[in-house]
Design a protein around this motif. Structure first.
Motif, PDB file in Angstrom:
ATOM      1  N   ALA A   1     -21.781 -51.262-158.507  1.00 29.25           N
ATOM      2  CA  ALA A   1     -20.730 -50.894-159.457  1.00 29.25           C
ATOM      3  C   ALA A   1     -20.459 -51.991-160.482  1.00 29.25           C
ATOM      4  O   ALA A   1     -19.879 -51.723-161.534  1.00 29.25           O
ATOM      5  CB  ALA A   1     -19.435 -50.567-158.706  1.00 29.25           C
TER       6      ALA A   1
ATOM      7  N   GLY B   1     -19.098 -41.216-158.446  1.00 32.26           N
ATOM      8  CA  GLY B   1     -19.407 -42.582-158.810  1.00 32.26           C
ATOM      9  C   GLY B   1     -20.028 -43.365-157.670  1.00 32.26           C
ATOM     10  O   GLY B   1     -20.330 -42.833-156.603  1.00 32.26           O
TER      11      GLY B   1
ATOM     12  N   ALA C   1     -18.546 -47.523-165.216  1.00 31.44           N
ATOM     13  CA  ALA C   1     -18.571 -46.205-164.579  1.00 31.44           C
ATOM     14  C   ALA C   1     -17.607 -46.176-163.396  1.00 31.44           C
ATOM     15  O   ALA C   1     -17.226 -47.228-162.868  1.00 31.44           O
ATOM     16  CB  ALA C   1     -19.988 -45.873-164.112  1.00 31.44           C
TER      17      ALA C   1
ATOM     18  N   GLN D   1     -11.641 -46.030-163.701  1.00 30.31           N
ATOM     19  CA  GLN D   1     -12.850 -46.291-162.914  1.00 30.31           C
ATOM     20  C   GLN D   1     -12.582 -46.243-161.413  1.00 30.31           C
ATOM     21  O   GLN D   1     -13.497 -46.048-160.622  1.00 30.31           O
ATOM     22  CB  GLN D   1     -13.415 -47.689-163.242  1.00 30.31           C
TER      23      GLN D   1
END
Length: 206
Positions: free
Chosen positions: A65, A35, A98, A129
């Motif tokens: 993010a 991520g 995400a 997450q």
């Protein structure tokens, strides 16, 4: 590192000079597959709730993010960080589209009870997450035993950071030092694979 950060919390704990930050930075520049990456470098002045959470939110926004329609996009911590503020942050994280990795470097500088309580809340709730990496010289004052028992904790310690014979040979070579296997074993025995110790040994051997 890649395997460790697949878990909710990774603690990288070892004394000064063991190469904790360098190892994490090398992993980070390799392009983590887990991520977006947010990195916060801390010092003793950051052990204050408003500063700490401001830096965390800024790092999350800068790494991409946080989408524009998420509550965290506009959240600015006020002078008092209470439980309701932390819950707003947790809710914002729960709505992120995400996963992300948040690295808190030099976390041993944080000793404020309210900051530690907020981080504990961040870990207490299941947020798919969130991946948190704490780089520290000592174990943080968090309920690590609970996460250890549940399998949600990855630990990287001095023994994991110690240089292998091959890695030590390569590092010494960068300093123009070439030694035989017997001398290498002596150097590793004295330094225990400690990165800073090996650098000092290289300078001496030069």
């Amino acid at each position: 590192f890649e395997a460790g950060v697949a878990r909710p919390l990774t603690v990288v704990s070892a004394g000064a000079g063991w190469g904790k930050t360098l190892a994490a930075a090398a992993w980070a520049t390799s392009g983590p597959a887990v991520g977006k990456l947010a990195w916060v470098s801390l010092d003793e002045a950051d052990s204050e709730p408003r500063l700490f959470w401001s830096y965390v939110l800024t790092a999350l926004r800068r790494c991409g993010a946080v989408p524009a329609d998420n509550d965290l996009a506009e959240l600015i911590p006020g002078p008092i960080i209470d439980e309701e503020t932390i819950r707003r942050i947790l809710y914002g994280i729960s709505q992120l589209p995400a996963p992300f990795v948040l690295v808190l470097d030099d976390f041993h500088e944080i000793d404020d009870a309210d900051v530690l309580s907020g981080v504990a809340m961040l870990l207490r709730y299941p947020l798919p997450q969130r991946r948190l990496v704490l780089i520290t010289r000592m174990d943080p004052m968090l309920s690590l035993h609970r996460l250890r028992l549940s399998g949600d904790l990855a630990e990287i310690r001095a023994a994991d950071l110690a240089f292998s014979p091959e890695e030590a040979t390569a590092m010494l070579g960068q300093y123009g030092v070439s030694i035989d296997a017997v001398r290498l074993a002596q150097v590793l025995g004295h330094t225990e694979g400690w990165a800073a110790g090996l650098r000092l040994a290289a300078l001496t051997l030069q």
